[in-house]
Design an enzyme around this catalytic site. Sequence first.
Site, PDB file in Angstrom:
ATOM      1  N   ASN A   1      13.960  -4.178  -0.572  1.00  0.00           N
ATOM      2  CA  ASN A   1      12.538  -4.311  -0.828  1.00  0.00           C
ATOM      3  C   ASN A   1      12.164  -3.733  -2.183  1.00  0.00           C
ATOM      4  OD1 ASN A   1       9.776  -4.939   0.144  1.00  0.00           O
ATOM      5  ND2 ASN A   1       9.515  -2.737  -0.086  1.00  0.00           N
ATOM      6  N   GLU A   2      11.739  -4.590  -3.079  1.00  0.00           N
ATOM      7  CA  GLU A   2      11.358  -4.155  -4.430  1.00  0.00           C
ATOM      8  C   GLU A   2      12.399  -3.197  -5.001  1.00  0.00           C
ATOM      9  OE1 GLU A   2       7.336  -2.602  -4.275  1.00  0.00           O
ATOM     10  OE2 GLU A   2       6.527  -4.558  -4.806  1.00  0.00           O
TER      11      GLU A   2
ATOM     12  N   TYR B   1      -6.706  -1.495   4.670  1.00  0.00           N
ATOM     13  CA  TYR B   1      -6.227  -2.137   3.446  1.00  0.00           C
ATOM     14  C   TYR B   1      -7.263  -3.030   2.776  1.00  0.00           C
ATOM     15  CZ  TYR B   1      -2.042  -3.066   0.609  1.00  0.00           C
ATOM     16  OH  TYR B   1      -1.109  -3.103  -0.393  1.00  0.00           O
TER      17      TYR B   1
ATOM     18  N   GLU C   1       4.305   2.099   2.985  1.00  0.00           N
ATOM     19  CA  GLU C   1       3.449   3.283   3.189  1.00  0.00           C
ATOM     20  C   GLU C   1       3.754   3.964   4.521  1.00  0.00           C
ATOM     21  OE1 GLU C   1       2.734   1.498   0.080  1.00  0.00           O
ATOM     22  OE2 GLU C   1       1.603   0.322   1.528  1.00  0.00           O
TER      23      GLU C   1
ATOM     24  N   TYR D   1       7.510  -6.656   8.024  1.00  0.00           N
ATOM     25  CA  TYR D   1       8.641  -5.751   7.857  1.00  0.00           C
ATOM     26  C   TYR D   1       9.183  -5.428   9.242  1.00  0.00           C
ATOM     27  CZ  TYR D   1       7.511  -4.305   2.988  1.00  0.00           C
ATOM     28  OH  TYR D   1       7.300  -4.237   1.643  1.00  0.00           O
TER      29      TYR D   1
ATOM     30  N   GLU E   1       4.011 -10.906  -2.274  1.00  0.00           N
ATOM     31  CA  GLU E   1       3.022  -9.871  -1.936  1.00  0.00           C
ATOM     32  C   GLU E   1       1.787 -10.093  -2.802  1.00  0.00           C
ATOM     33  OE1 GLU E   1       4.210  -5.786  -1.923  1.00  0.00           O
ATOM     34  OE2 GLU E   1       5.747  -6.082  -0.370  1.00  0.00           O
TER      35      GLU E   1
END
Length: 634
Positions: A197-198, A344, A138, A92, A277
Amino acid sequence: MKSIKVVYILLIGYTLEAAKSNEPVIISIQGETPPSQSPLRNISIVGNEFMLDGVPLHILSGSVHYFRLPAEYWRDRLRKLKAAGLNSVATYVEWSYHEPEERQYSFEGDKDVAAFVRIAAEEGLHVLLRPGPYICAERDLGGLPYWLLSKYPNIRLRTTDKDFIYETKVWMTKLFEQLSPLLFGNGGPIILVQVENEYGSYGNSMPYMEQVRDIIRTHTGSSALLYTTDGASSSYFMSGYVPGALTTIDFGPGFNVAKGVKILRDFMPEGPVMNSEYYPGWLTHWGESIQQVDTADVVATLKTMLDLKINVNFYMFFGGTNFEFSSGANYGLTYQPDITSYDYDAPLTEAGDPTPKYYAIRNLLKQYNFVDDAISIPTPSPKGAYGIVTVTPKIPLLSNVGRFNLGKKYEDSTGPILPTFEHLRQRNGLVLYETTMDYAGGVLTATRPRDWIYVYVDGKLQGVLNRIYMKHMVDINSVENSTLSLLVESQGRINFGSRLHDRKGILSPILFNGKSLQGSWTITGYPLDNVESKNMADYEGTSDLSDGPVLYEGEFVLADGQGYVWGKRHNLGRYWPGLGPQVTLYVPGIWLNAAPAHNRVQILELEKVPAKLTMEFIDYPILNRTQPVVYSAT
Ligand SMILES: *[C@@H]1O[C@H](CO)[C@@H](O)[C@H](O)[C@H]1NC(C)=O
Ligand SMILES: *[C@@H]1O[C@H](CO)[C@@H](O)[C@H](O)[C@H]1NC(C)=O
Ligand SMILES: *[C@@H]1O[C@H](CO)[C@@H](O)[C@H](O)[C@H]1NC(C)=O
């Protein structure tokens, strides 16, 4: 240590001398900019395949966000990604990282996104660029700069609102000044560029998607392919796709791959299938158990995708850290701030070490001939267990505003609604609102705390109002003319879903025994961008502790030369071991001084302030403390 509830750690370094490191040190990250006149290269889609200059490419990519680790480690992480058998990296681009305040741009050092892309090319990787403008990730406000909410109080983010579109245009122009030479058609490694994005999970305005696509396409032309990413459902595709961009899907291990492909194929009969993703791990919020994803499941679903020749991007391959005030939040049943670590449970840990998951993925990719054996298999880097450091109280934050320049006065307000952080033009940190009470004792109420409010009367902590546990009332002991101090902490703006416009401060009137407080309020901001001050160096510290937030400080010398300094202070992020599950904070070695130089550490303790605190430098992370979540601030 046990009494610490919420603190920020800031590490202060000195000057860079005789740097040597257990991590590769990048001497120069300024590669040559490819001449725009270079022979035109051609990326296209032929049938169900990506085609680079006539050669098909099966994309095997991993996400690494340059904004989640120091630039000195970029090459190391990318090399490890390549060594696992991947041929591409996805990142990103975070708008707020580069334009934290309006028209104040930064593309240097850790923010040199073009250098990151060049290093990827040098390591033999293609790049998938995800410039948003909204990225989720996030991060605070999903990567959008907070000042959009200041400059345009009525802005509607992620819509055709002319203010949002205008600012997006200005930003993308600045960004592509950096990146245009690095597009594939111009000789660079960027092959794919994501639009939004989404978006299918947020809205369903085709005009909006078209406008964002057009803004991006102005810069990319035919030098890179466009794509969108959405969840595995036709309704998400319907809302999230835009003509001229490839529709891609996202899902994690255990998902029925054949079903995913069918859903996508029903929507898009031809073109490469890509899971943009694929989740080998997951994010964690404060107060949850650490999220973990089983390696066997990650490998099994990956194998299915490889057999079907599906293009894959791991999200994340290396997660990294939410340094400073960059972490965002979700909203489920309540507000859910993200932890500082973005480990993560990815194949590479927060410290960049390969995990069993990494080796398992590499082994599988080897069977499919993706792995270049000439690249050596990485092993974990050494860690320093530097032992216990004691920090002592230095500055009570609230009572030394002028002397140390830690706070700044804003204009007084008469209420009943107090100005938000955005109104004050303060990105994050703390804001203190103070007034004088007319009457004694009672119940203080604020129904919309954003997010965590310490309530003091005459300097004594009475309790907290907060958003996470929806605590909106606190009993206070006051007398006539007592000073009421409300110290408000932003814990990260929401990054996903319909509550995106997440302003900080106190959004409702403050009631005392059911009535609005009448007096005028003084307002002091503590952005905490910088806790250095000339006057501080000679200041002896305090022994006169009240309840309030106190800046602690200590020094230590490393036992041996492991890490090296990189410059000025770094905020390692929020720390909240009482809530967990994250207990330790990651300290990049590059931010430490080798012996015999001293390292200085500062902790801002917001709540309990004993005469000394200890902290311990250990050589392993603790991210998984599980305990019942019972939180009491009094
Ligand atoms: C790029 O490649 C595609 C497929 O091979 C071809 O159809 C197209 O004409 C090429 N474009 C250019 C500008 O060479
Ligand atoms: C409170 O402040 C007002 C105004 O300064 C003053 O007149 C009053 O005497 C004070 N009350 C007490 C109890 O100190
Ligand atoms: C936390 O992780 C460590 C290291 O993987 C493990 O040894 C420990 O048992 C875990 N603790 C909990 C409570 O899950």
